[in-house]
Design an enzyme around this catalytic site. Structure first.
Site, PDB file in Angstrom:
ATOM      1  N   ASN A  47       0.802  -1.226   0.000  1.00  0.00           N
ATOM      2  CA  ASN A  47       0.000   0.000   0.000  1.00  0.00           C
ATOM      3  C   ASN A  47       0.830   1.269   0.000  1.00  0.00           C
ATOM      4  O   ASN A  47       0.309   2.334   0.210  1.00  0.00           O
ATOM      5  CB  ASN A  47      -0.920   0.080   1.229  1.00  0.00           C
ATOM      6  N   HIS A  66      -1.853   4.807  -1.761  1.00  0.00           N
ATOM      7  CA  HIS A  66      -2.403   4.143  -0.587  1.00  0.00           C
ATOM      8  C   HIS A  66      -3.625   3.323  -0.980  1.00  0.00           C
ATOM      9  O   HIS A  66      -4.130   3.455  -2.090  1.00  0.00           O
ATOM     10  CB  HIS A  66      -2.798   5.184   0.458  1.00  0.00           C
ATOM     11  N   THR A  67      -4.106   2.519  -0.036  1.00  0.00           N
ATOM     12  CA  THR A  67      -5.307   1.734  -0.300  1.00  0.00           C
ATOM     13  C   THR A  67      -6.494   2.654  -0.537  1.00  0.00           C
ATOM     14  O   THR A  67      -6.779   3.520   0.283  1.00  0.00           O
ATOM     15  CB  THR A  67      -5.638   0.830   0.899  1.00  0.00           C
ATOM     16  N   THR A  68      -7.147   2.487  -1.665  1.00  0.00           N
ATOM     17  CA  THR A  68      -8.355   3.266  -1.910  1.00  0.00           C
ATOM     18  C   THR A  68      -9.589   2.382  -1.972  1.00  0.00           C
ATOM     19  O   THR A  68     -10.704   2.878  -2.000  1.00  0.00           O
ATOM     20  CB  THR A  68      -8.251   4.072  -3.213  1.00  0.00           C
ATOM     21  N   SER A  69      -9.375   1.077  -1.995  1.00  0.00           N
ATOM     22  CA  SER A  69     -10.498   0.147  -1.885  1.00  0.00           C
ATOM     23  C   SER A  69      -9.959  -1.217  -1.476  1.00  0.00           C
ATOM     24  O   SER A  69      -8.820  -1.556  -1.802  1.00  0.00           O
ATOM     25  CB  SER A  69     -11.222   0.039  -3.220  1.00  0.00           C
TER      26      SER A  69
END
Lengths: 253, 228, 245
Positions: free
Chosen positions: C11, C22-25
């Protein structure tokens, strides 16, 4: 000591003309100033015993322990300079956890031993550092069964069936050599370990001492832990009786 | 459009929104020698009720309370930080920090996160150094004002005009503008405000925590609101 | 791929324009976790599925994890983030073991997890989960603890709670049958309520699975069941045109 004053004992980064590293040897002397530590490896487990010398009776009983858990299945006991011991313990815990985290298996003791050994060794290479004044004994049960290692101040380490370090290491080793370790059960090894600590303790030099006993075996669930109180008491009783018998014999003579 | 702008637009579009609104309403009314602070205890997210009892009022000292509404996690962390600073003040000065000092400090703590604000609408209330009731209200970046009464949160638009009229005596004719509320009147107004707001605002409900701060200390009462 | 890249943190890969991704889902996800308080402690349930979008990707995943002797952690959402948290706790509990530290009780574990979750959301790099932490605290007169924390760092405590789809479908059932009787509910009753809720979820949540686990914590400690299945009845499908026939 012939070496003193020659100038070759000041830095760990210089060998003496006859190929010795005096600072490393002096570190060994620091270890000899503290109480005796022994380890016995039997077929079904390992026991560690420490003669913890108490400098003052004002010290709280059971404090300042010299036996440490490293991982669930690994433990350290050490003679030597306490802050150095703790430094090595902290490093060993870190190494064990990092290995475990990366591979999801309990850290094999031979790998941990190698890493601790190399860590100690690194402190014998530079003039800016001081070698560890500690000789830890490491006990564990891993996939290859019970393991016992002892580290020297140079970083050299060996696997043992029985080993000793500290003040009375010579006497303790003689006592260990008398045992038939291969046929010893872990329960008997605990008793013998206690006996040896009581035997080698020199009342005239250090009045007070506390016995510390820890084990790792099938019976302890392969978890490195303090020896349970009942087994501990039994071992102390055995140790005291054995030593009393010895002194009785002396009286007869 | 330049690639930088395109990239910026793209990265903004894919950006995760780090805020949620957990609803709830907080209210405070200052009197000459007392203060009333009230909050409902419902915590929501969208149309779901997370819990029917989550306190939004935090005690800072034996005279000062801190009521929040908005994003619950920020509210709790902000209250925690203020409490830590209040304790530090006590350690350093050997004296309990007073309301106006906490108020100023709160403003600074909030402004320190000017570009990633605490999404909280706080009300700091209690007794000031002279024992008078005081209410300080803030916006999420730390603007501060000392006021006589304040309502913040999901039902603020329903209650604030009511208090403007009943406490601030606005739009009233032939009324003695120097009149002050009694403790009991303020307490009852707080309850009536919430029971009314509960009827229309889905984010306000369940229980009502009402604190009365006066010279005898802090007194808490819990009343039920509607569970629907 | 170099080993350092292999080991680099998930991430946080650097993109071409030098920004961090970064993690978006979430990617591989677990659905609802349910939990309720009863007379002797707290009980939790979840299924064993980890979905990849709508694909039932991993069908033997345990999402209820014991932490120490008297706490369980139930996870929904991104499975890799859950595994990261499991590793964190493994290290924490090992540290506690070797240092003879004070035993961490449920509320401390919950506080630690809440701080991790809020900390990550504040870096705008969240751990994409909703967690339920449940346990009994022996040093606090066997206080029964049940707490929730999610990717926003939002926290609350309640006598019944559910994550994900369960918050819509199972929570009203638990609020009706379990919440008013949290002090008197027997183990059998609690167990039945959870089974019923899990069954309803299996009928309606397309990301659920009929292989579930149930766990309880009492003063005696943690017990987590082996995975098992619930009885279901699909006869109603007959009467729905275009469903079964």
């Amino acid at each position: 000591m012939t070496s003193v004053g020659t100038g070759y004992d000041l830095s760990v980064s210089t060998y003496s003309p006859d190929g010795r590293l005096f600072q490393v040897e002096y570190a060994g002397k620091a270890v000899d100033n503290s109480g005796t530590t022994i380890g016995i490896r039997t077929k079904d487990g390992v026991v560690l015993a420490v003669e913890k010398i108490i400098p003052t009776k004002l010290e709280v009983p059971g404090s300042n322990k010299r036996i440490f858990s490293i991982d669930k299945h690994i433990g350290f006991a050490s003679s030597g300079w306490m802050p150095d011991v703790k430094g090595l313990v902290a490093r060993a815990r870190e190494e064990a956890w990092e290995y475990q985290k990366l591979y999801k298996v309990p850290t094999p003791s031979k790998i941990l031993a190698e890493r601790i050994g190399m860590y100690i060794q690194a402190y014998t290479l530079y003039s800016s550092v001081r070698p560890f004044g500690a000789m830890p004994i490491m006990a564990s049960v891993d996939k290859d069964g019970p393991q016992l290692y002892m580290f020297e101040t140079s970083g050299a380490y060996y696997g043992y069936r029985g080993c000793a370090t500290g003040k009375a290491k010579q006497l303790a080793r003689t006592e260990l050599e008398k045992l038939d370790i291969d046929s010893l059960s872990i329960r008997d090894a605990i008793k013998e370990a206690a006996r040896i600590i009581y035997t080698v303790h020199d009342d005239s030099k250090d009045k007070l001492f506390e016995l510390e006993l820890a084990w790792v075996s099938q019976e302890s669930g392969n978890v490195f832990s303090k020896v349970p109180q009942d087994i501990f008491d039994e071992a102390v009783q055995y140790a005291k009786r054995a030593n009393d018998d010895d002194s009785d014999d002396d009286d007869d003579l | 459009m330049s690639t930088e702008i395109q990239n910026a637009a793209k990265s903004h579009a894919g950006r995760w929104e780090p805020y949620v609104d957990n609803g709830g309403t907080s209210l405070a009314i200052a009197g000459p020698d007392f203060c009333i602070i009230a909050s409902d205890t419902r915590q929501s997210e969208g149309y779901s009720i997370n819990t029917r009892y989550d306190s939004k009022v935090h005690q800072i000292t034996d005279k000062v309370l801190f009521a929040t509404s908005g994003y619950s996690a920020d509210g709790k962390k902000l209250a925690e930080n203020i409490k830590i600073q209040a304790e530090k003040y006590l350690d350093k000065n050997d004296k309990i920090i007073q309301a106006p000092s906490i108020a100023q400090m709160t403003s600074i703590i909030m402004y320190q996160k000017r570009f990633f604000p605490y999404y909280v609408f706080p009300i700091l209330a209690g007794l000031d150094g002279e024992g008078k009731g005081c209410v300080f209200s803030y916006d999420p970046v730390g603007n501060m004002e000392r006021v006589g009464f304040q309502v913040y949160g999901s039902a603020s638009a329903l209650i604030q005009p009511f208090l403007d009229n009943q406490v601030g005596l606005k739009h009233q004719e032939n009324v003695d503008k120097n009149r002050t509320l009694s403790k009991q009147e303020a307490f009852d107004l707080a309850i009536d405000s919430f029971t009314s707001a509960t009827e229309r605002d889905i984010y306000t409900g369940d229980y009502l925590e009402i604190y009365t701060v006066d010279s005898t200390g802090i007194h808490k009462e819990v009343r039920t609101l509607k569970f629907d | 791929m170099s080993s350092s890249l292999l080991l680099s943190k998930k991430n946080s890969d650097v993109t071409e324009n030098g920004t961090y991704k970064h993690t978006t889902s979430p990617i591989v996800t677990g659905t609802s976790v349910l939990a309720l308080k009863y007379k002797d402690g707290v009980m939790m349930a979840s299924d064993c599925l980890a979905s990849y979008g709508s694909l039932a990707r991993f069908r033997n995943v345990r999402r209820l994890q014991p932490i120490g002797t008297h706490t369980i952690l139930g996870a929904s959402g991104e499975i890799s983030d859950f595994q990261f948290i499991q590793n964190q706790f493994e290290g924490l509990m090992l540290k506690e073991h070797v240092e003879d530290g004070q035993k961490l009780e449920t509320s401390s574990i919950y506080r630690y997890l809440s701080n991790v979750m809020y900390g990550r959301r504040s870096k705008v790099d969240p751990l994409w989960n909703k967690y339920i932490v449940a346990g009994v605290e022996p040093s606090k007169n066997n206080n029964i603890f049940l707490g929730f924390v999610d990717l926003y760092g939002t926290t609350y405590q309640s006598s019944v709670m559910a994550t994900g789809f369960g918050a819509h479908i199972a929570l009203p059932i638990m609020r009706k049958y379990a919440e008013p009787r949290a002090d008197s509910l027997t183990e059998e009753e609690a167990s039945k309520i959870l089974d019923d809720c899990m069954r309803v979820l299996y009928y309606r949540d397309a990301r659920s699975f009929n292989k579930i686990q149930k766990a309880k914590v009492t003063a005696q400690g943690v017990e987590i069941s082996e995975p098992y299945s619930l009885s279901t009845n699909w006869d109603f499908a007959e009467s729905i045109i275009g469903y079964g026939s």
